[in-house]
Design an enzyme around this catalytic site. Sequence first.
Site, mmCIF file in Angstrom:
data_model
loop_
_atom_site.group_PDB
_atom_site.id
_atom_site.type_symbol
_atom_site.label_atom_id
_atom_site.label_comp_id
_atom_site.label_asym_id
_atom_site.label_seq_id
_atom_site.Cartn_x
_atom_site.Cartn_y
_atom_site.Cartn_z
ATOM 1 N N THR A 1 47.563 40.986 44.004
ATOM 2 C CA THR A 1 46.106 41.135 43.894
ATOM 3 C C THR A 1 45.670 42.027 45.064
ATOM 4 O O THR A 1 45.715 43.244 44.954
ATOM 5 C CB THR A 1 45.387 39.774 43.895
ATOM 6 O OG1 THR A 1 45.776 39.029 45.045
ATOM 7 C CG2 THR A 1 45.709 38.999 42.639
ATOM 8 N N LYS B 1 53.492 36.471 46.045
ATOM 9 C CA LYS B 1 52.270 37.180 46.389
ATOM 10 C C LYS B 1 51.419 36.252 47.261
ATOM 11 O O LYS B 1 51.494 35.031 47.149
ATOM 12 C CB LYS B 1 51.475 37.639 45.166
ATOM 13 C CG LYS B 1 50.899 36.588 44.278
ATOM 14 C CD LYS B 1 49.568 36.013 44.685
ATOM 15 C CE LYS B 1 48.488 37.051 44.838
ATOM 16 N NZ LYS B 1 47.200 36.348 45.204
ATOM 17 N N THR C 1 46.186 30.300 46.576
ATOM 18 C CA THR C 1 46.310 31.603 45.939
ATOM 19 C C THR C 1 47.555 32.309 46.404
ATOM 20 O O THR C 1 47.543 33.481 46.763
ATOM 21 C CB THR C 1 45.127 32.544 46.069
ATOM 22 O OG1 THR C 1 43.965 31.847 45.686
ATOM 23 C CG2 THR C 1 45.249 33.730 45.108
ATOM 24 N N GLU D 1 44.897 39.189 54.250
ATOM 25 C CA GLU D 1 43.749 40.040 53.914
ATOM 26 C C GLU D 1 42.976 40.502 55.148
ATOM 27 O O GLU D 1 42.410 39.703 55.885
ATOM 28 C CB GLU D 1 42.779 39.255 53.036
ATOM 29 C CG GLU D 1 42.718 39.787 51.634
ATOM 30 C CD GLU D 1 41.764 38.986 50.767
ATOM 31 O OE1 GLU D 1 40.890 38.288 51.293
ATOM 32 O OE2 GLU D 1 41.908 39.085 49.541
ATOM 33 N N ASN E 1 35.944 40.176 51.083
ATOM 34 C CA ASN E 1 35.575 38.978 50.340
ATOM 35 C C ASN E 1 34.086 38.880 50.055
ATOM 36 O O ASN E 1 33.634 37.925 49.431
ATOM 37 C CB ASN E 1 36.088 37.732 51.058
ATOM 38 C CG ASN E 1 37.581 37.602 50.861
ATOM 39 O OD1 ASN E 1 38.042 37.428 49.744
ATOM 40 N ND2 ASN E 1 38.332 37.746 51.939
ATOM 41 N N THR F 1 32.930 38.860 40.589
ATOM 42 C CA THR F 1 32.758 38.132 39.322
ATOM 43 C C THR F 1 31.788 38.875 38.411
ATOM 44 O O THR F 1 31.015 39.687 38.859
ATOM 45 C CB THR F 1 32.211 36.719 39.603
ATOM 46 O OG1 THR F 1 31.093 36.823 40.463
ATOM 47 C CG2 THR F 1 33.266 35.868 40.215
#
Lengths: 382, 382
Positions: A144, A166, A177, A256, A377, A382
């Site tokens: 991702t 990942k 995640t 990240e 982030n 969405t």
Amino acid sequence: VAVTRWVDGLTSAGVAAGIKPSGDLDLGLLVADRPITWAGAFTRNAAAAECVRWNRAHLGHRARALVVNSGNANACTGSAGRHTVEATAAAAAEQIGCGADEVLVCSTGPIGVPLDARLIESAVPAAANSLTDSVDDFSRSLLTTDTFPKVSTASSSGASVTGVAKGAAMIAPNMATMLAFLGTDANVPADALQPAVDWAVDRSFNRLCLDGCESTNDSVVVFATGAGPALEQEDLRAMLLDVCSQLALKMARDAEGSTKLVRIRIEGARTEAHAAELGRAVARSDLWRAAAHGADPNWGRVLSAMGSVDRRLDVERTSVAIGDEVLFAKGEPSGLLAAAAAAMSGDEFTVLVVLDQGDAAAEILTADLSEEYVTLNAEVTT
Amino acid sequence: VAVTRWVDGLTSAGVAAGIKPSGDLDLGLLVADRPITWAGAFTRNAAAAECVRWNRAHLGHRARALVVNSGNANACTGSAGRHTVEATAAAAAEQIGCGADEVLVCSTGPIGVPLDARLIESAVPAAANSLTDSVDDFSRSLLTTDTFPKVSTASSSGASVTGVAKGAAMIAPNMATMLAFLGTDANVPADALQPAVDWAVDRSFNRLCLDGCESTNDSVVVFATGAGPALEQEDLRAMLLDVCSQLALKMARDAEGSTKLVRIRIEGARTEAHAAELGRAVARSDLWRAAAHGADPNWGRVLSAMGSVDRRLDVERTSVAIGDEVLFAKGEPSGLLAAAAAAMSGDEFTVLVVLDQGDAAAEILTADLSEEYVTLNAEVTT
């Protein structure tokens, strides 16, 4: 560049199913040439994705395949999400010639976005037709916000294991995640594989703590073909831990928005679990992680983070070092801040806390909190 | 501009003692004209500052004064830090003509930096010579990264209360690098004041959750002169809660680097404590707070945050709304993301979670996580 391969009996593919708007690879298929033993460790989040519930329900049975998609977590998607999981398993089962209950399903990506089953149903045949023993396309289909694929291998007494993963964000105690898929040819009874996986996950992925958020989708699945030699439980655990630790380290290095790897090592604890808990408290502290980003040797934030989770912490017996510099020695400030700041300025440093309570130790991997993490982030996903 | 005043019998001052390199006000003195009843609520951090330990040791006795400094937390400073607290109390006692054990001491600022007692000893006489019934200089002497002083008042049945506070960051359950000082003329027995303060703090400051970090120094101190009317316990609690809630709201609006106030309201919970716990889980989520910053209606991160602390959360009975838009209704996605995004684009919005488990509710105040928060806290402070 050497290609990393699965153990004999396992093949995989990665294709673009159109789930990611970018058109990148987003659907992976991992296939065993016959029903095999598997074990898994999954998020404990009560809002776990439908695929996690599906996999949990199949623990203890044999498996033939695993389908994974990136670009959509299929979590909190209600009855449509459940249908998509069932349709995914059915599509793979049809291609492979097995029962849908022999197919595991994993997803990663934004939460709460409907995942159209038809995208997956359309892409599964292409995946099934491009199976290979290389992990390459499969490892890229999981990504991702990761910046590179994560692959590691290990071996022990003639058996070997290959793992791909990942990570990137939302990695916390009990994973998050993060997805990791391991294949081994070790000949392991089903009832020995699961505890070995739990043991290795607890000491590797569960010692990663990036933003402290626990995901709805984190999953570790280990396929054991049984075609290779039997291993002693101890050797099996060590081999799995080796690969899981390598993968966890790669995730930490690719956190990240982060610019450095930070090891929080707690020594002199009463128990290993207590050491890990304190290390996680430091790793979860936004204040400390921001200081790490700025190479500010703010050791007080380390003590404060630990003191907020362990009400019995005795600072008079606690010492804190950053790099090689001891900045707090059993209740008293000490050392040179400049030396610690220098140690923090590279792309990796260690905080060492010594508690003087016992002999147990644990190390938590984390990363700095950067402005870029926030920017990444804060984007509308969405 | 109207000046806010303390109740009769209390005076205060704020001076520059040279603790802050900027030369701003950094030493406050609050004095009662005779020994009075007081109550306090303090951080539960095991690495609590020396001044917190000092104040706790004096709970249950009468007080005459409180000295507060900003620019240095005097936490994790060892034996030198303990000496500074004692010297501070002694210096104020000498000026006021009371015992050192009638003087409370509070500090806020960086952790682990030695605080030179002589700076405070030199400045206390000037503070004692400039006492006034205005809260103005005192309220400014507390500030660290706050952008404005925080002052509120309330009254009930002829009694009144004035409160001043500082906040900005590290505000979490059990307060945290927040200080609040209240003065009331209500005539309250000592054994009734403490439970009323605990009750009000639990429903105000402890419902603020900014970066989830609990400080070494957070303190709420309430001075009750007893010169006014006696209050029913219920009225006393309501009056204290009124002022504490106003101050907490001001802290949330002034959260470090934040651009918006976010209310996390949990309804339909089994208990108020459970509702507050779930609200705090959302408020602690870096992922959700970054989404809030970007006005991304990522309601999945709300569910994920709750599911990570409440393993029994039943998403099939849970609904989530942002602004007036219901985005998740008992297990199924719904509503218009654009409407929720519009609600998030202002400087304040509410997330409403309905659990369908019971009748209890709680609201947690938080703020967005911005790039500026990281920048502010990555600066070298030690």
